[in-house]
Design an enzyme around this catalytic site. Sequence first.
Site, mmCIF file in Angstrom:
data_model
loop_
_atom_site.group_PDB
_atom_site.id
_atom_site.type_symbol
_atom_site.label_atom_id
_atom_site.label_comp_id
_atom_site.label_asym_id
_atom_site.label_seq_id
_atom_site.Cartn_x
_atom_site.Cartn_y
_atom_site.Cartn_z
ATOM 1 C CG HIS A 121 -0.293 -0.287 2.591
ATOM 2 N ND1 HIS A 121 0.228 0.954 3.265
ATOM 3 C CD2 HIS A 121 0.077 -1.220 3.295
ATOM 4 C CE1 HIS A 121 0.942 0.602 4.225
ATOM 5 N NE2 HIS A 121 0.862 -0.659 4.550
ATOM 6 C CG ASP A 122 -0.558 4.222 1.095
ATOM 7 O OD1 ASP A 122 -1.254 4.788 0.657
ATOM 8 O OD2 ASP A 122 -0.674 3.268 1.997
ATOM 9 N N GLY A 139 5.046 -1.207 2.664
ATOM 10 C CA GLY A 139 4.164 0.222 2.548
ATOM 11 C C GLY A 139 5.053 1.517 2.385
#
Length: 266
Positions: A121-122, A139
Amino acid sequence: MSKIHPSAIVDPKAELDSSVEVGPYSIVGANVRIGAGTRVGPHVVIEGHTTIGKDNHIFQFASLGAQPQDKKWAGEPTRLVIGDRNTIREFCTFNTGTTQDEGVTSLGDDNWMSAYTHLAHDCRVGSNTIFSNNAQLAGHVHVGDWAILSGYCGVHQFCKIGEHAFIGMYTSLTQDVPPFVLVSGNPAEAHGINIEGLKRRGFTREQINGLRTAYKHIYRSGLTLEEAKAKLAEEEAAAGAVETGAAPYIRAMREFLGTSSRGIVR
Protein backbone atom coordinates in the site's frame (compact mmCIF):
# COMPACT_ATOMS: atom_id res chain seq x y z
CA MET A 1 -14.70 -11.19 -32.45
CA SER A 2 -14.80 -10.33 -28.74
CA LYS A 3 -11.41 -9.98 -27.06
CA ILE A 4 -12.87 -11.00 -23.69
CA HIS A 5 -12.79 -14.76 -23.23
CA PRO A 6 -16.21 -16.29 -22.50
CA SER A 7 -14.98 -17.72 -19.20
CA ALA A 8 -13.74 -14.33 -17.94
CA ILE A 9 -15.95 -12.41 -15.48
CA VAL A 10 -15.99 -8.68 -16.22
CA ASP A 11 -18.32 -6.55 -14.12
CA PRO A 12 -20.71 -4.53 -16.32
CA LYS A 13 -19.62 -1.36 -14.53
CA ALA A 14 -15.94 -1.84 -15.42
CA GLU A 15 -14.63 0.50 -18.12
CA LEU A 16 -12.51 -1.33 -20.69
CA ASP A 17 -11.39 0.05 -24.03
CA SER A 18 -12.74 -2.02 -26.93
CA SER A 19 -9.21 -3.18 -27.77
CA VAL A 20 -8.50 -4.66 -24.31
CA GLU A 21 -7.91 -8.42 -24.21
CA VAL A 22 -8.99 -10.45 -21.18
CA GLY A 23 -7.92 -14.10 -20.96
CA PRO A 24 -9.71 -17.19 -19.66
CA TYR A 25 -10.98 -17.22 -16.06
CA SER A 26 -9.81 -13.70 -15.29
CA ILE A 27 -11.92 -11.43 -13.07
CA VAL A 28 -12.30 -7.66 -13.52
CA GLY A 29 -14.18 -5.71 -10.85
CA ALA A 30 -16.71 -2.90 -11.05
CA ASN A 31 -14.35 -0.01 -10.29
CA VAL A 32 -11.65 -0.97 -12.78
CA ARG A 33 -10.69 1.07 -15.83
CA ILE A 34 -8.31 -0.32 -18.47
CA GLY A 35 -6.87 1.62 -21.42
CA ALA A 36 -6.40 0.71 -25.07
CA GLY A 37 -4.16 -2.15 -26.11
CA THR A 38 -3.70 -3.66 -22.66
CA ARG A 39 -3.61 -7.46 -22.54
CA VAL A 40 -4.79 -9.32 -19.46
CA GLY A 41 -3.74 -12.97 -19.34
CA PRO A 42 -5.62 -15.93 -17.89
CA HIS A 43 -6.47 -16.27 -14.19
CA VAL A 44 -5.77 -12.61 -13.40
CA VAL A 45 -7.76 -10.77 -10.72
CA ILE A 46 -8.11 -6.98 -11.05
CA GLU A 47 -10.27 -5.41 -8.36
CA GLY A 48 -10.69 -2.33 -6.21
CA HIS A 49 -10.50 1.22 -7.54
CA THR A 50 -7.85 0.39 -10.13
CA THR A 51 -6.90 2.39 -13.22
CA ILE A 52 -4.59 0.80 -15.80
CA GLY A 53 -3.27 2.70 -18.82
CA LYS A 54 -2.46 1.72 -22.39
CA ASP A 55 -0.49 -1.16 -23.88
CA ASN A 56 0.29 -3.01 -20.67
CA HIS A 57 0.84 -6.77 -20.65
CA ILE A 58 -0.40 -8.48 -17.49
CA PHE A 59 0.55 -12.13 -17.26
CA GLN A 60 -1.34 -15.00 -15.68
CA PHE A 61 -2.10 -15.18 -11.95
CA ALA A 62 -1.36 -11.54 -11.17
CA SER A 63 -3.47 -9.88 -8.44
CA LEU A 64 -3.93 -6.13 -8.86
CA GLY A 65 -5.93 -3.73 -6.71
CA ALA A 66 -6.63 -5.93 -3.71
CA GLN A 67 -7.18 -4.24 -0.37
CA PRO A 68 -4.03 -3.15 1.49
CA GLN A 69 -2.42 -5.54 3.95
CA ASP A 70 -2.81 -3.00 6.72
CA LYS A 71 -4.97 -3.59 9.80
CA LYS A 72 -5.82 0.12 9.89
CA TRP A 73 -7.64 -0.08 6.54
CA ALA A 74 -11.38 0.22 7.15
CA GLY A 75 -12.82 -0.16 3.69
CA GLU A 76 -11.99 3.31 2.35
CA PRO A 77 -12.06 3.58 -1.48
CA THR A 78 -8.33 3.92 -1.98
CA ARG A 79 -6.71 3.42 -5.37
CA LEU A 80 -4.14 1.66 -7.52
CA VAL A 81 -2.95 3.57 -10.60
CA ILE A 82 -0.81 1.91 -13.29
CA GLY A 83 0.56 3.81 -16.28
CA ASP A 84 1.35 2.70 -19.83
CA ARG A 85 3.47 -0.03 -21.46
CA ASN A 86 4.29 -1.94 -18.31
CA THR A 87 5.11 -5.64 -18.27
CA ILE A 88 3.63 -7.29 -15.17
CA ARG A 89 4.65 -10.92 -14.89
CA GLU A 90 3.22 -13.94 -13.10
CA PHE A 91 2.01 -13.71 -9.48
CA CYS A 92 2.66 -9.99 -9.05
CA THR A 93 0.62 -8.47 -6.20
CA PHE A 94 -0.07 -4.71 -6.19
CA ASN A 95 -2.34 -3.38 -3.42
CA THR A 96 -4.33 -0.16 -3.16
CA GLY A 97 -3.31 2.70 -0.85
CA THR A 98 -4.43 3.77 2.60
CA THR A 99 -5.81 6.96 4.11
CA GLN A 100 -2.73 7.12 6.35
CA ASP A 101 -0.92 8.30 3.21
CA GLU A 102 -2.36 9.84 0.02
CA GLY A 103 -4.54 6.82 -0.65
CA VAL A 104 -2.81 5.81 -3.87
CA THR A 105 -0.37 3.08 -4.87
CA SER A 106 1.14 4.00 -8.24
CA LEU A 107 3.33 2.55 -10.98
CA GLY A 108 4.54 4.76 -13.83
CA ASP A 109 5.30 3.85 -17.44
CA ASP A 110 7.57 1.33 -19.17
CA ASN A 111 8.39 -0.72 -16.09
CA TRP A 112 9.40 -4.39 -16.10
CA MET A 113 7.92 -6.14 -13.08
CA SER A 114 9.15 -9.73 -12.88
CA ALA A 115 7.35 -12.65 -11.27
CA TYR A 116 6.29 -12.48 -7.62
CA THR A 117 7.08 -8.78 -7.17
CA HIS A 118 5.02 -6.99 -4.55
CA LEU A 119 3.97 -3.34 -4.27
CA ALA A 120 2.40 -2.80 -0.87
CA HIS A 121 0.00 0.00 0.00
CA ASP A 122 1.00 3.57 -0.85
CA CYS A 123 4.13 2.64 -2.78
CA ARG A 124 5.14 5.06 -5.53
CA VAL A 125 7.24 3.59 -8.35
CA GLY A 126 8.42 5.79 -11.22
CA SER A 127 9.06 4.84 -14.84
CA ASN A 128 11.57 2.61 -16.63
CA THR A 129 12.38 0.58 -13.53
CA ILE A 130 13.24 -3.11 -13.44
CA PHE A 131 12.11 -5.35 -10.58
CA SER A 132 13.64 -8.83 -10.74
CA ASN A 133 11.87 -11.91 -9.36
CA ASN A 134 10.62 -11.61 -5.78
CA ALA A 135 11.62 -7.97 -5.27
CA GLN A 136 9.35 -6.87 -2.42
CA LEU A 137 8.32 -3.39 -1.27
CA ALA A 138 6.69 -2.79 2.10
CA GLY A 139 4.23 0.07 2.51
CA HIS A 140 4.93 3.71 1.60
CA VAL A 141 8.16 2.99 -0.32
CA HIS A 142 9.13 5.41 -3.12
CA VAL A 143 11.27 4.25 -6.06
CA GLY A 144 12.69 6.70 -8.61
CA ASP A 145 12.89 6.38 -12.39
CA TRP A 146 15.35 3.87 -13.91
CA ALA A 147 16.07 2.15 -10.59
CA ILE A 148 16.83 -1.59 -10.68
CA LEU A 149 15.88 -3.95 -7.85
CA SER A 150 17.52 -7.36 -8.11
CA GLY A 151 15.97 -10.67 -7.14
CA TYR A 152 14.77 -11.32 -3.60
CA CYS A 153 15.62 -7.88 -2.28
CA GLY A 154 13.33 -6.60 0.46
CA VAL A 155 12.64 -2.92 1.20
CA HIS A 156 11.47 -1.68 4.60
CA GLN A 157 8.41 0.57 4.82
CA PHE A 158 8.88 4.30 4.21
CA CYS A 159 12.25 3.85 2.48
CA LYS A 160 13.14 5.84 -0.63
CA ILE A 161 15.25 4.64 -3.55
CA GLY A 162 16.59 7.36 -5.84
CA GLU A 163 16.64 7.46 -9.62
CA HIS A 164 19.14 5.20 -11.42
CA ALA A 165 20.01 3.38 -8.17
CA PHE A 166 20.85 -0.33 -8.24
CA ILE A 167 19.87 -2.71 -5.43
CA GLY A 168 21.75 -6.02 -5.41
CA MET A 169 20.31 -9.50 -5.09
CA TYR A 170 19.11 -10.58 -1.61
CA THR A 171 19.65 -7.07 -0.22
CA SER A 172 17.83 -6.16 3.00
CA LEU A 173 17.16 -2.45 2.74
CA THR A 174 16.12 -0.49 5.85
CA GLN A 175 17.39 2.97 4.89
CA ASP A 176 17.21 5.25 1.87
CA VAL A 177 19.41 4.86 -1.22
CA PRO A 178 20.52 8.09 -2.92
CA PRO A 179 20.18 8.44 -6.69
CA PHE A 180 22.82 6.73 -8.86
CA VAL A 181 24.21 4.63 -5.98
CA LEU A 182 24.74 0.86 -6.03
CA VAL A 183 24.00 -0.98 -2.78
CA SER A 184 23.91 -4.64 -1.79
CA GLY A 185 24.16 -6.92 1.20
CA ASN A 186 22.42 -7.70 4.46
CA PRO A 187 22.69 -5.22 6.04
CA ALA A 188 22.95 -3.10 2.91
CA GLU A 189 26.20 -1.31 2.09
CA ALA A 190 27.03 1.21 -0.63
CA HIS A 191 29.49 0.07 -3.30
CA GLY A 192 29.93 3.09 -5.53
CA ILE A 193 28.06 4.72 -8.38
CA ASN A 194 25.96 2.58 -10.74
CA ILE A 195 28.47 3.24 -13.52
CA GLU A 196 27.49 0.43 -15.88
CA GLY A 197 23.83 1.38 -15.74
CA LEU A 198 24.62 5.05 -16.38
CA LYS A 199 26.80 4.18 -19.38
CA ARG A 200 24.00 2.10 -20.87
CA ARG A 201 21.64 5.08 -20.53
CA GLY A 202 23.98 7.47 -22.31
CA PHE A 203 25.54 9.39 -19.44
CA THR A 204 28.76 11.13 -20.51
CA ARG A 205 32.15 10.64 -18.89
CA GLU A 206 31.90 14.17 -17.48
CA GLN A 207 28.54 13.41 -15.86
CA ILE A 208 29.72 10.09 -14.41
CA ASN A 209 32.94 11.63 -13.06
CA GLY A 210 30.90 14.38 -11.41
CA LEU A 211 28.73 11.79 -9.71
CA ARG A 212 31.77 9.81 -8.59
CA THR A 213 33.16 12.93 -6.94
CA ALA A 214 29.81 13.54 -5.23
CA TYR A 215 29.80 9.93 -4.02
CA LYS A 216 33.29 10.38 -2.51
CA HIS A 217 32.12 13.41 -0.56
CA ILE A 218 29.21 11.43 0.89
CA TYR A 219 30.90 8.09 1.52
CA ARG A 220 34.70 8.33 1.46
CA SER A 221 35.67 11.70 2.92
CA GLY A 222 34.68 11.26 6.58
CA LEU A 223 32.34 14.25 6.36
CA THR A 224 29.09 14.49 8.26
CA LEU A 225 25.98 14.40 6.10
CA GLU A 226 25.51 18.16 6.45
CA GLU A 227 29.13 18.76 5.48
CA ALA A 228 28.73 16.44 2.50
CA LYS A 229 25.63 18.35 1.37
CA ALA A 230 27.62 21.59 1.49
CA LYS A 231 30.38 20.00 -0.60
CA LEU A 232 27.83 18.81 -3.14
CA ALA A 233 26.49 22.36 -3.40
CA GLU A 234 30.03 23.52 -4.16
CA GLU A 235 30.49 20.79 -6.79
CA GLU A 236 27.15 21.69 -8.36
CA ALA A 237 28.17 25.35 -8.62
CA ALA A 238 31.58 24.46 -10.04
CA ALA A 239 29.94 22.26 -12.69
CA GLY A 240 28.25 25.36 -14.10
CA ALA A 241 24.79 25.95 -15.47
CA VAL A 242 25.15 23.79 -18.58
CA GLU A 243 22.40 21.19 -18.31
CA THR A 244 24.41 18.66 -20.33
CA GLY A 245 27.01 18.51 -17.57
CA ALA A 246 26.95 16.91 -14.13
CA ALA A 247 25.27 19.78 -12.24
CA PRO A 248 21.63 18.57 -12.44
CA TYR A 249 22.61 15.09 -11.29
CA ILE A 250 24.72 16.36 -8.39
CA ARG A 251 21.74 18.52 -7.48
CA ALA A 252 19.50 15.46 -7.50
CA MET A 253 21.81 13.72 -5.02
CA ARG A 254 22.02 16.79 -2.78
CA GLU A 255 18.26 17.33 -2.75
CA PHE A 256 17.63 13.66 -2.02
CA LEU A 257 19.82 13.89 1.09
CA GLY A 258 17.62 16.73 2.29
CA THR A 259 14.43 14.67 2.03
CA SER A 260 15.60 11.45 3.68
CA SER A 261 13.61 10.61 6.80
CA ARG A 262 15.15 7.19 7.56
CA GLY A 263 18.75 8.15 6.90
CA ILE A 264 20.75 6.82 3.96
CA VAL A 265 22.64 3.56 3.53
CA ARG A 266 26.12 4.74 4.46
